[in-house]
Design a protein around this motif. Structure first.
Motif, PDB file in Angstrom:
ATOM      1  N   GLU A   6       8.902  -3.985  -0.206  1.00 36.19           N
ATOM      2  CA  GLU A   6       8.232  -2.930  -0.528  1.00 36.19           C
ATOM      3  C   GLU A   6       8.710  -2.140  -1.740  1.00 36.19           C
ATOM      4  O   GLU A   6       9.992  -2.582  -2.904  1.00 36.19           O
ATOM      5  CB  GLU A   6       9.125  -1.536   0.662  1.00 36.19           C
ATOM      6  CG  GLU A   6       9.343  -1.949   1.511  1.00 36.19           C
ATOM      7  CD  GLU A   6      10.747  -2.651   2.309  1.00 36.19           C
ATOM      8  OE1 GLU A   6      10.595  -3.139   2.834  1.00 36.19           O
ATOM      9  OE2 GLU A   6      11.221  -3.611   1.850  1.00 36.19           O
ATOM     10  N   ARG A  19       2.291   6.674  -2.095  1.00 36.77           N
ATOM     11  CA  ARG A  19       1.732   6.068  -1.581  1.00 36.77           C
ATOM     12  C   ARG A  19       2.854   4.025  -1.890  1.00 36.77           C
ATOM     13  O   ARG A  19       3.150   3.995  -2.624  1.00 36.77           O
ATOM     14  CB  ARG A  19       0.354   5.522  -1.877  1.00 36.77           C
ATOM     15  CG  ARG A  19      -0.459   3.789  -1.080  1.00 36.77           C
ATOM     16  CD  ARG A  19      -1.547   3.969  -1.944  1.00 36.77           C
ATOM     17  NE  ARG A  19      -2.227   2.770  -1.002  1.00 36.77           N
ATOM     18  CZ  ARG A  19      -3.277   2.115  -1.085  1.00 36.77           C
ATOM     19  NH1 ARG A  19      -2.742   1.677  -3.110  1.00 36.77           N
ATOM     20  NH2 ARG A  19      -3.716   1.509  -1.024  1.00 36.77           N
ATOM     21  N   SER A  21       3.947   0.469  -0.825  1.00 33.73           N
ATOM     22  CA  SER A  21       3.433  -0.760  -0.310  1.00 33.73           C
ATOM     23  C   SER A  21       4.122  -1.825   0.247  1.00 33.73           C
ATOM     24  O   SER A  21       5.200  -1.443   0.147  1.00 33.73           O
ATOM     25  CB  SER A  21       3.410  -1.023  -1.580  1.00 33.73           C
ATOM     26  OG  SER A  21       1.500  -0.046  -2.051  1.00 33.73           O
ATOM     27  N   THR A  78      -0.491  -7.778   2.300  1.00 34.96           N
ATOM     28  CA  THR A  78      -0.178  -6.393   1.474  1.00 34.96           C
ATOM     29  C   THR A  78      -0.096  -4.889   2.952  1.00 34.96           C
ATOM     30  O   THR A  78      -1.541  -4.810   3.252  1.00 34.96           O
ATOM     31  CB  THR A  78      -0.563  -5.757   0.300  1.00 34.96           C
ATOM     32  OG1 THR A  78      -0.310  -6.443  -0.845  1.00 34.96           O
ATOM     33  CG2 THR A  78       0.042  -4.883  -0.371  1.00 34.96           C
ATOM     34  N   TYR A  80       0.357  -0.721   3.727  1.00 35.09           N
ATOM     35  CA  TYR A  80       0.029  -0.025   2.732  1.00 35.09           C
ATOM     36  C   TYR A  80       0.869   1.436   3.903  1.00 35.09           C
ATOM     37  O   TYR A  80       0.280   1.686   5.278  1.00 35.09           O
ATOM     38  CB  TYR A  80      -1.051   0.731   2.350  1.00 35.09           C
ATOM     39  CG  TYR A  80      -1.737  -0.391   1.933  1.00 35.09           C
ATOM     40  CD1 TYR A  80      -2.097  -1.502   2.352  1.00 35.09           C
ATOM     41  CD2 TYR A  80      -1.519  -0.148   0.539  1.00 35.09           C
ATOM     42  CE1 TYR A  80      -2.769  -2.273   0.738  1.00 35.09           C
ATOM     43  CE2 TYR A  80      -1.833  -1.730  -0.957  1.00 35.09           C
ATOM     44  CZ  TYR A  80      -2.384  -2.122  -0.137  1.00 35.09           C
ATOM     45  OH  TYR A  80      -3.367  -3.466  -0.695  1.00 35.09           O
TER      46      TYR A  80
END
Length: 123
Positions: A6, A19, A21, A78, A80
């Protein structure tokens, strides 16, 4: 070996945005539902959001619905989490987690977690 990393956490003022990821490896990301959970100090893990294996469906508890958005990029392996209108009660360590194979995303049924990223909402 499953690896979930993360990033994107930090300090933000109430009402702000972040945000997160989660870079995944060690498994076929595109075939698995994925989940975000969080843990505030002294509290149990709390479910934040989940997304189906193909990204077609997303789910949220009342505490994050309308403010958080989960998405995924299967080509990049990935996950999000867009967090808007953040509140002090959103302060926690956020973890992404591998959910079940070809899962729809709800109910959350995760196993492996990443190392987490700290989100602090404070003025």
């Amino acid at each position: 070996e499953v690896q979930l990393v993360e990033s994107g956490g930090g300090l933000v003022q109430p009402g702000g945005s972040l945000r997160l990821s989660c870079a995944a490896s060690g498994f076929t990301f595109e075939n698995y539902a994925m989940t975000w959970v969080r843990q505030a100090p002294g509290q149990d893990l709390e479910w934040v959001s989940s997304i189906s294996w193909n990204g077609a469906a997303a789910y949220y508890p009342e505490s994050t619905k309308g403010r958080f958005t989960i998405t995924r990029n299967n080509a990049k392996s990935t996950l999000y989490l867009q967090m808007d209108h953040l509140k002090s009660e959103d302060t926690a360590v956020y973890y992404c987690a591998k959910d079940i194979l070809y899962g729809l995303g709800y109910p959350a049924d995760y196993d492996d977690l990443g190392q987490g990223t700290q989100v602090t909402v404070s003025s």
